[in-house]
Enzyme design. Structure first.
Site, mmCIF file in Angstrom:
data_model
loop_
_atom_site.group_PDB
_atom_site.id
_atom_site.type_symbol
_atom_site.label_atom_id
_atom_site.label_comp_id
_atom_site.label_asym_id
_atom_site.label_seq_id
_atom_site.Cartn_x
_atom_site.Cartn_y
_atom_site.Cartn_z
ATOM 1 N N CYS B 85 0.833 -1.204 0.000
ATOM 2 C CA CYS B 85 0.000 0.000 0.000
ATOM 3 C C CYS B 85 0.873 1.261 0.000
ATOM 4 C CB CYS B 85 -0.969 -0.046 1.179
ATOM 5 S SG CYS B 85 -2.237 1.221 1.089
ATOM 6 N N HIS B 194 -3.596 -5.687 1.226
ATOM 7 C CA HIS B 194 -2.891 -5.901 2.499
ATOM 8 C C HIS B 194 -2.857 -7.355 2.951
ATOM 9 C CE1 HIS B 194 -2.455 -1.628 3.719
ATOM 10 N NE2 HIS B 194 -3.432 -1.483 2.851
ATOM 11 N N GLU B 196 -0.980 -8.575 5.225
ATOM 12 C CA GLU B 196 -0.716 -8.652 6.674
ATOM 13 C C GLU B 196 -2.009 -8.599 7.494
ATOM 14 O OE1 GLU B 196 -0.647 -6.040 4.912
ATOM 15 O OE2 GLU B 196 -0.871 -4.187 6.049
#
Lengths: 81, 222
Positions: B85, B194, B196
């Protein structure tokens, strides 16, 4: 006192959604003159006294390195009295 | 295996990135933007957020942070580097990968779970996936439209350097539905969604994101 002005604009081929949103808002307010709007950034840089050629050359370098992203933007440098 | 996670002023996702590293079996090391020392890490993650308030352009000021100097040098030497990002935007501003990220075509900030296909499993960050595998991970961005000129786009397509593509309708106006790309060597990856935030089903929509972190641990063993 003179100032150095750097104008940064998205390259013509890069989509400008912000400019498009402004262009769409104008007619809603009764302003029907615009066929297109592009939005950019303006930097006003102050130096002591009149800008020297060396300072202007440095501003060119700074504009290329930091003030603009040459992948998507063009810039112009000029002196404004 | 030590993986550094950088915190810039305004970074948001450093804790989740560090958690993902630990969940995958690695050791996470916190790196600070103002400390030009990599503390012996084997790989680095530039996490998401709004570094330096997104002032000037997203990633434009972070790119010149003291910590970026050794990161750029190490990555050019082959160290695995993942930008997620805002981290992707930093990679683009640092010209470590081609192109740039611009305002979403519909102007809205997006926050949703997004399907992707993994299209290149030969990078340091994607080897745990199967070619063409479909994954579901969060996408949250305001400036996620991947832009580049036609020549660069043809080069990325021709060399298989698009590592992930959005499935279905284009969420942000990215050219050719690009969600992530890699450099020529395959050690640097920039990704807009994302992973994570999707490492277990308790906290994410899936555990599909974990593959990025297990991939790099495998890459470093080799």
């Amino acid at each position: 006192m003179a100032k150095i002005v750097v104008d940064v604009m998205l390259k013509p081929e890069i989509l400008d959604p912000q400019g498009k949103a402004v262009a769409a808002a104008l007619p809603r307010l009764g302003f029907t003159f615009a066929t297109d709007v592009r939005q950019g950034k303006r930097f006003e840089i102050e130096v002591d006294g009149d800008p020297t050629p060396a300072q202007l050359a440095d501003v060119e370098k700074a504009a290329e390195k930091l003030l603009s992203n040459p992948v998507i933007e063009n810039f112009t440098v000029r002196v404004e009295k | 295996m030590k993986i550094g996670v950088v915190t810039f002023p305004g970074t948001l996702d450093d804790r989740d990135a560090a958690r993902a590293v630990r969940h995958a079996g690695g050791e996470s090391v916190a790196l600070w933007h103002n400390d030009a020392d990599l503390h012996g890490v084997d790989a680095v993650i530039l996490p998401g957020g709004f570094s330096y308030g997104d002032y000037l352009r997203c990633g434009a000021i972070s790119r010149f942070s003291p910590v970026m100097e050794p990161i750029i040098k190490a990555a050019q030497g082959g160290m695995p580097l993942l930008g997620i990002c805002n981290g992707f935007q930093v990679l683009a501003e640092a010209h470590l990968i081609p192109g740039a990220l611009t305002r979403n075509h519909e102007l809205h900030f997006l926050c949703r779970d997004q399907k992707l296909t993994i299209e290149n499993v030969n990078t340091a960050w994607t080897s745990s996936f199967k070619q063409g595998e479909e994954i579901l991970i969060p996408l949250k961005n305001g400036e996620g439209a991947y832009m580049c000129d036609d020549e660069t786009l043809a080069m990325l397509e021709g060399e298989g350097r698009i590592i992930a593509r959005y499935v279905g309708e284009n969420p942000n106006g990215s050219r050719n539905l690009i969600a992530g790309i890699t450099n020529e060597r395959g050690n640097i990856v920039g990704l807009m969604p994302h992973p994570e935030h999707a490492i277990d089903s308790l906290t994410g929509p899936s555990a599909d994101g974990l593959g990025f972190f297990t991939s790099v641990l495998k890459a470093m063993v080799k």
